[in-house]
Design an enzyme around this catalytic site. Structure first.
Site, mmCIF file in Angstrom:
data_model
loop_
_atom_site.group_PDB
_atom_site.id
_atom_site.type_symbol
_atom_site.label_atom_id
_atom_site.label_comp_id
_atom_site.label_asym_id
_atom_site.label_seq_id
_atom_site.Cartn_x
_atom_site.Cartn_y
_atom_site.Cartn_z
ATOM 1 N N HIS A 177 0.859 -1.191 0.000
ATOM 2 C CA HIS A 177 0.000 0.000 0.000
ATOM 3 C C HIS A 177 0.899 1.247 0.000
ATOM 4 O O HIS A 177 0.794 2.120 0.866
ATOM 5 C CB HIS A 177 -0.915 -0.008 1.225
ATOM 6 N N GLU A 283 -0.460 0.685 -5.837
ATOM 7 C CA GLU A 283 -0.300 -0.532 -5.042
ATOM 8 C C GLU A 283 -0.153 -1.747 -5.961
ATOM 9 O O GLU A 283 -1.148 -2.234 -6.506
ATOM 10 C CB GLU A 283 -1.517 -0.722 -4.138
#
EC number: 5.1.3.3
Length: 325
Positions: A177, A283
């Site tokens: 992330h 991501e």
């Protein structure tokens, strides 16, 4: 090469600072082995979103630095079946009744190696899921994940090695992330993607792929002002080869951040909250959201299986280039 590694304290927590004359990173093993800081030393630009306090990190640990997602994104109702076993992951996204982002981003990892070589600086961390009772209730496998971070010249290499040390096969996926600082008024974003997954109201893929309506702009470098993103893209590498990468262009600082991933990373989620928070999360994922519950070929979803005794390494890197203007 002015390589260095040192032990430091970061917001009250033991950490490792390492780098060279180009890049400097801070890894916090106790915070999910998060690379919480990455600085381009040539321009003195902080590339990642950092927390101001330890409390702010613990409030939203997936929105600072480079959180490790194992497995990444959502699993509907936290439930799936694999080879006759039904798994029940904790529901931590209560409003949509999903499990979200796996087990490892807030756990304490162990430092395996810190070393300097002629090639660069290396920090290795590892976590053994069999030592975590609350994880074993959800994922009863002897899985070990090792992260190898290497800074060489102007690149941070991130290698994730997933090992099956148990007696039963398990499905796995990993992602990051990665939360970059992104001043939208002076930055552009590009991604090697032609298609994106249709998502339902719970942000789960329906199984249908759609053409990206703005793909030319996405390939060339998009202005993201007034654009809200929480979308799941299929890497164009899967169908036509070429690069598998996201690029952030910081026009004011005259630098580009080139985020490359190997062929195991078939998907990219791009997230920027409401588009007004000053960050952007490209991501890379080895599996798509809810892959374990999609009735689609694993060659498309990225669902992989590790048999007993097997291990595999998924590789990605972040390179900083100066744009001379």
């Amino acid at each position: 090469m002015a390589n260095f590694i040192e032990k430091i304290t970061y917001l009250g927590t033991p950490a490792i600072k390492a780098g060279n004359e180009h890049l400097e990173m801070i890894v916090v093993p106790e915070w999910g082995s998060n690379v919480i800081s990455l600085v381009d030393k040539t321009t003195n630009v902080q590339l990642l979103r950092e927390p101001e306090t330890a409390e702010s990190f613990h409030d939203t640990p997936t929105l600072y630095g480079i959180p490790i997602l194992f497995p990444p994104n959502r699993i509907s109702d936290g439930t799936f079946s694999f080879r006759g076993r039904t798994y029940h992951f904790d529901i931590n996204e209560k409003d949509k009744h999903n499990h979200l982002h796996g087990f490892l981003y807030h756990e304490k990892w162990n430092v395996v190696t810190t070393k300097q070589t002629d090639e660069g600086v290396i920090v290795e961390t590892e976590i053994d899921l069999s030592e975590l009772p609350h994880v074993q209730k959800q994922f009863p496998h002897h899985a070990v994940v090792r992260m190898t971070y290497t800074i060489k010249e102007n690149t941070l290499f991130k290698h994730a090695t997933v090992m099956n040390k148990g007696k039963e096969a398990f499905p796995w996926g990993i992602g990051y992330h990665t939360t970059f600082i992104f001043p939208a008024e002076s930055s552009l974003f590009s991604l090697t993607a032609d298609q994106q997954w249709e998502l339902d109201e719970r942000l789960l893929p329906t199984g249908k792929l759609m053409d990206v309506p703005y793909k030319e702009a996405l390939h060339e470098g998009m202005d993201l002002r007034h654009k809200q993103l929480d979308d799941v893209f299929l890497s164009s590498y899967q169908k036509r080869g070429g690069e598998n990468q996201a690029v952030i262009y910081h026009q004011h600082a005259h630098i580009s951040i080139i985020y490359k991933a190997d062929e195991q990373f078939k998907h990219w989620v791009v997230y920027n909250a409401d588009g007004k928070q000053g960050y952007l999360c490209p991501e890379p994922y080895t599996w798509v959201t809810n892959a374990v519950n999609l009735d689609l070929p694993s060659s498309l979803t990225g669902l992989q299986v590790l048999e007993p005794g097997e291990e595999t390494t998924a590789k990605s890197s972040i390179t900083i280039e100066l744009n001379h203007q």
